[in-house]
Design a protein around this motif. Structure first.
Motif, PDB file in Angstrom:
ATOM      1  N   GLU A 669       0.825  -1.215   0.000  1.00 36.67           N
ATOM      2  CA  GLU A 669       0.000   0.000   0.000  1.00 36.67           C
ATOM      3  C   GLU A 669       0.859   1.264   0.000  1.00 36.67           C
ATOM      4  N   PHE A 670       1.944   1.242   0.753  1.00 35.91           N
ATOM      5  CA  PHE A 670       2.849   2.397   0.771  1.00 35.91           C
ATOM      6  C   PHE A 670       3.571   2.537  -0.570  1.00 35.91           C
ATOM      7  N   ALA A 673       1.165   4.068  -3.004  1.00 40.89           N
ATOM      8  CA  ALA A 673       0.976   5.485  -2.687  1.00 40.89           C
ATOM      9  C   ALA A 673       2.160   6.320  -3.157  1.00 40.89           C
ATOM     10  N   LEU A 680      -0.319  10.298   3.091  1.00 35.57           N
ATOM     11  CA  LEU A 680      -0.920   9.556   4.195  1.00 35.57           C
ATOM     12  C   LEU A 680      -2.390   9.914   4.397  1.00 35.57           C
ATOM     13  N   LYS A 682      -4.578  10.305   2.090  1.00 35.22           N
ATOM     14  CA  LYS A 682      -5.345   9.456   1.164  1.00 35.22           C
ATOM     15  C   LYS A 682      -5.486   8.037   1.726  1.00 35.22           C
ATOM     16  N   ILE A 683      -4.408   7.539   2.336  1.00 33.23           N
ATOM     17  CA  ILE A 683      -4.481   6.212   2.952  1.00 33.23           C
ATOM     18  C   ILE A 683      -5.469   6.227   4.105  1.00 33.23           C
ATOM     19  N   THR A 686      -9.104   5.947   3.091  1.00 32.91           N
ATOM     20  CA  THR A 686      -9.495   4.732   2.371  1.00 32.91           C
ATOM     21  C   THR A 686     -10.081   3.714   3.337  1.00 32.91           C
ATOM     22  N   HIS A 688     -10.639   0.310   4.912  1.00 31.60           N
ATOM     23  CA  HIS A 688      -9.915  -0.950   5.014  1.00 31.60           C
ATOM     24  C   HIS A 688     -10.814  -1.958   5.735  1.00 31.60           C
ATOM     25  N   ASN A 694      -3.702  -5.177   6.728  1.00 32.16           N
ATOM     26  CA  ASN A 694      -3.514  -3.913   6.021  1.00 32.16           C
ATOM     27  C   ASN A 694      -4.122  -2.718   6.735  1.00 32.16           C
ATOM     28  N   ALA A 697      -1.675   0.012   7.918  1.00 30.62           N
ATOM     29  CA  ALA A 697      -1.263   1.161   7.098  1.00 30.62           C
ATOM     30  C   ALA A 697      -2.143   2.363   7.415  1.00 30.62           C
ATOM     31  N   LYS A 698      -3.438   2.107   7.565  1.00 33.82           N
ATOM     32  CA  LYS A 698      -4.374   3.203   7.893  1.00 33.82           C
ATOM     33  C   LYS A 698      -4.081   3.761   9.292  1.00 33.82           C
ATOM     34  N   ALA A 701      -1.148   5.975   9.199  1.00 29.90           N
ATOM     35  CA  ALA A 701      -1.557   7.282   8.673  1.00 29.90           C
ATOM     36  C   ALA A 701      -2.301   8.078   9.735  1.00 29.90           C
TER      37      ALA A 701
END
Length: 746
Positions: A669-670, A673, A680, A682-683, A686, A688, A694, A697-698, A701
């Motif tokens: 994911e990174f 991006a 970050l 945008k992540i 998103t 999840h 995963n 990742a959020k 961020a």
């Protein structure tokens, strides 16, 4: 001249004196605001007075101007461009061109000599081998290379002066080539200066002469680049006879990842392509690298799970099994993947697959020695070298007598080594050391550096080291293998460690200290290609190899030794090889991810903290611990972290590292991006699915967002919400029964 300590001291004094003189001259220049005087605005504001004085003192003016120009160039001071324009403005094309061309050549030559005097000896002492190779290249192609830099500068002229001074190029060659190659550019700038001198009103700006001069100024780099390219092609192909027709559009040497992708792309666009491989299709990745090692690592992880089943509410059991069965499973995995890279598949795609070896006859022709003994010559418009690499075995006394294992021959093992010595703490050594320890070997891992995985940050290495030691790997840092012996029937390694000699007994040794490119037998010297000190071949930004129609990709080209990097390079090699006459693409390494499949996994893309510091990139760090992730907790894998580097105050991702279970998948994911310029925010925005790995990742961020919360606005919002709730009132205590008191018992 015979060198003695006294002459060395005299030389050092001379160098110190020269440095002091240069420092004093630069100090005077800056102290008297020379950098402010040499501006276009300042020259134009005094244009009238200067021109009047020049008319009365032309010889003195030209001489003085030339001396100032020499000083500016020799001392690498700012203002050479303005001085060139001024030469045209005040002296016209004839005198201006003569003064600038002579003065710039003298100044450049002085800078060249200063660099040579101050730094050449030091460079030769520290990097003697590199200097010799560099001098050999300068002797062969130096004049042409210098000419191209002067004609189309890829970096500032003052850097060319200093860099060339460190080589063995002769002064007269340097001065002559510089003078001739700089003349066209000098004329363009001097001519532009003559027009700048004519600007008296806004109407002059649109005059035909001025527009023509600036059009020439803008077009000159493009024209020069075209001319240099034309001359370079003529020069590099001089002495070779190009075939009138070709057997193929593309010939590919090597059937690994790079070669397969190159051939696939060529076949997909209906080019006639042949792939030459002397051994097995699929290369290292399929047969001795990625595929077998990951199969082995999976078996090792299963063994670890059984051994620690109590983590999951089950009974832990002693791990018993045949190592031979594990290796048979590895071979089955290879066999299952093999059809993806088989000659049969590629022949169906339109690729001529040839079993044999190839060597260069010319930039367009290969001699192919088939495995059945036949020999033939094949021609192609373009050739791609994708011969991969092999494990490097260092020349340590006695090592060869130990019949060392490498990532190539490891897969022939039938029995698990009871005591395994692993040389190397990089990705390959660390992956295999951990896997064999989990399978039951007593593993000793020797690394000469201060930590494992030296390309990663220290906190990453520390977490991996902690897990290794918990799993029984005896990691010996700052140990350098010095000698191998057989003592009373036992294999022994002697290592140097902080001045001591350390004895390590073992049954088998696995060498994983790096890789070397496969170039033997290619006959590269026939076409004038020399390998670099690390064994790879020198490639340009378009992956070409000296000749515009010869390319290289993968381990043989470097700088990365990953299967996905080879495939990435192969696209550029194939596309430029097939369509390079119309447009060429420069390889893009800006977003290159990689994963080390230890436990925990280490996955990274972009800058690490160490690299950011070395490159002086301003950054801040956002960190999220995987011990907070619900999915990690549920799987009893709640260890590790995510670390993201961003510019101060911005959410743009400069780099990310994930250390933990499924790190490679989380990193994707990174990587996506970074590739597409998503930050970050945008992540964070998103959705999840829960609970997944995963989500981490959020949450990473979210940590960045929390640390960049606008405190001032939040305080105002707090007051707004308080105001909207109304004025605070006190409720009489008698309205509540004792058991309904919201403040709890007294």
């Amino acid at each position: 001249m015979v060198y003695t300590p006294q002459t060395g001291m005299d030389m050092n004094r001379s160098k110190l004196l020269l440095l002091l003189i240069i420092a004093a001259l630069v100090g005077i220049f800056l102290g008297f605001d020379g950098h402010k005087l040499l501006t276009l605005e300042n020259l134009q504001s005094h244009q009238g007075a200067i021109e009047q004085w020049i008319d009365q003192n032309l010889v003195l003016a030209v001489t003085g101007y030339a001396l100032i120009y020499v000083a500016v160039t020799a001392l690498s001071l700012p203002g050479a461009t303005i001085m060139t324009l001024a030469g045209g403005a005040f002296f016209g094309n004839l005198y201006g061109l003569a003064a600038v061309s002579i003065a710039s050549t003298i100044g450049a030559s002085l800078a060249f000599l200063v660099a040579r005097f101050l730094m050449r000896d030091t460079l030769r002492k520290r990097y003697g081998e590199t200097v010799v190779k560099m001098d050999r290249g300068i002797e062969k192609d130096g004049a042409f290379y210098l000419a191209t830099l002067r004609l189309v500068p890829v970096f500032p002229f003052f850097l060319i002066n200093l860099a060339m001074g460190l080589t063995a190029m002769k002064l007269r060659t340097y001065a002559l080539v510089s003078w001739i190659a700089m003349l066209p550019g000098t004329f363009v700038y001097v001519n532009a200066g003559t027009q700048l001198g004519q600007i008296q009103s806004t109407g002059d700006i649109v005059s035909a002469d001025l527009l023509l001069s600036f059009a020439l100024l803008g077009l000159f780099p493009l024209i020069a680049k075209f001319v240099v390219g034309f001359i370079r092609r003529r020069k590099v192909y001089a002495g070779w006879q190009k075939p009138e027709r070709f057997d193929y559009n593309l010939l590919v040497i090597g059937g690994g990842s790079g070669g397969l992708v190159s051939a696939y792309i060529a076949a997909a666009v209906k080019a006639k392509v042949a792939l030459i491989e002397k051994h097995k299709m699929g290369g290292d990745c399929l047969n001795t690298g990625c595929v077998p090692s990951k199969a082995l690592i999976r078996s090792a992880r299963a063994a670890d799970t059984l051994r620690h089943a109590n983590r999951y509410g089950l009974e832990s059991v002693p791990v018993k099994g045949s190592f031979n069965n594990i290796m048979n499973r590895v071979r089955e995995v290879i066999a299952k993947v093999e059809p993806h890279d088989s000659p049969e598949r590629y022949r169906k795609l339109g690729v001529d697959c040839i079993a044999g070896e190839a060597s260069f006859v010319s930039p367009w022709e290969l001699e192919v020695r088939h495995n059945d003994g036949r020999t033939e010559r094949l021609t192609a418009r373009s050739i791609v070298v994708a011969t991969g690499g092999k494990p490097a075995v260092p020349p340590i006394p006695g090592l060869e007598d130990m019949e060392p294992l490498t990532s190539d021959n490891l897969w022939q093992l039938e029995e698990l080594p009871e005591r395994l010595l692993v040389l190397g703490g990089g990705p390959i050594g660390s992956e295999l050391a951990h896997a064999f320890a989990r399978l039951g070997s007593q593993v000793t891992q020797v690394e000469m550096g201060e930590r494992l995985l030296a390309k990663e940050d220290a906190d990453v290495s520390e977490l991996v080291l902690k897990q290794f030691r918990a799993d029984g790997v005896d990691v010996r840092l700052k140990h350098s293998a010095a000698e191998f012996r057989i003592e009373e029937g036992e294999k022994v390694a002697y290592c140097k460690h902080e001045g001591e000699r350390v004895r390590i007994p073992f049954d088998q040794v696995l060498v994983a200290v790096g890789r070397a490119a496969n170039t033997a037998g290619l006959n590269l010297e026939r076409i004038g290609v020399e390998t670099l000190p690390n064994g790879t071949v020198p490639v340009e930004e378009d992956m070409s190899l000296r000749y515009p129609n010869v390319f290289a990709c993968g381990d043989v080209a470097g700088p990365y030794q990953f299967t996905h990097a080879a495939a990435h390079q192969a696209w550029y090699a194939a596309v430029n090889g097939l369509f390079g006459q119309f447009r060429r693409f420069k390889v893009d390494y800006r977003v290159m991810p990689w994963v080390t499949f230890t436990s925990p996994e280490v996955a990274r893309v972009g800058l690490s903290e160490t690299e950011a510091k070395e490159k002086r990139v301003a950054y801040e760090v956002t960190r999220y611990g995987l011990d907070d992730l619900d999915r990690a907790i549920a799987e009893s894998e709640d260890h590790g972290f995510i670390k993201v580097l961003t510019p101060p105050g911005k959410d743009k991702i400069l780099g990310a590292v994930v250390v933990g279970t499924h790190a490679g998948e989380i990193l994707a994911e990174f990587t996506l991006a970074m590739k597409h310029g998503l930050g970050l925010n945008k992540i964070l925005g998103t959705i999840h699915p829960y609970p997944t790995w995963n989500e981490s990742a959020k949450y990473a961020a979210g940590e960045w967002k929390r640390s960049h919360a606008p405190e001032g606005i939040l305080k105002l919002l707090e007051k707004l919400h308080g105001w909207r709730r109304g004025k605070k009132t006190t409720t009489p205590r008698s309205h509540y029964a004792p058991d309904q008191n919201p403040t709890g018992p007294r």
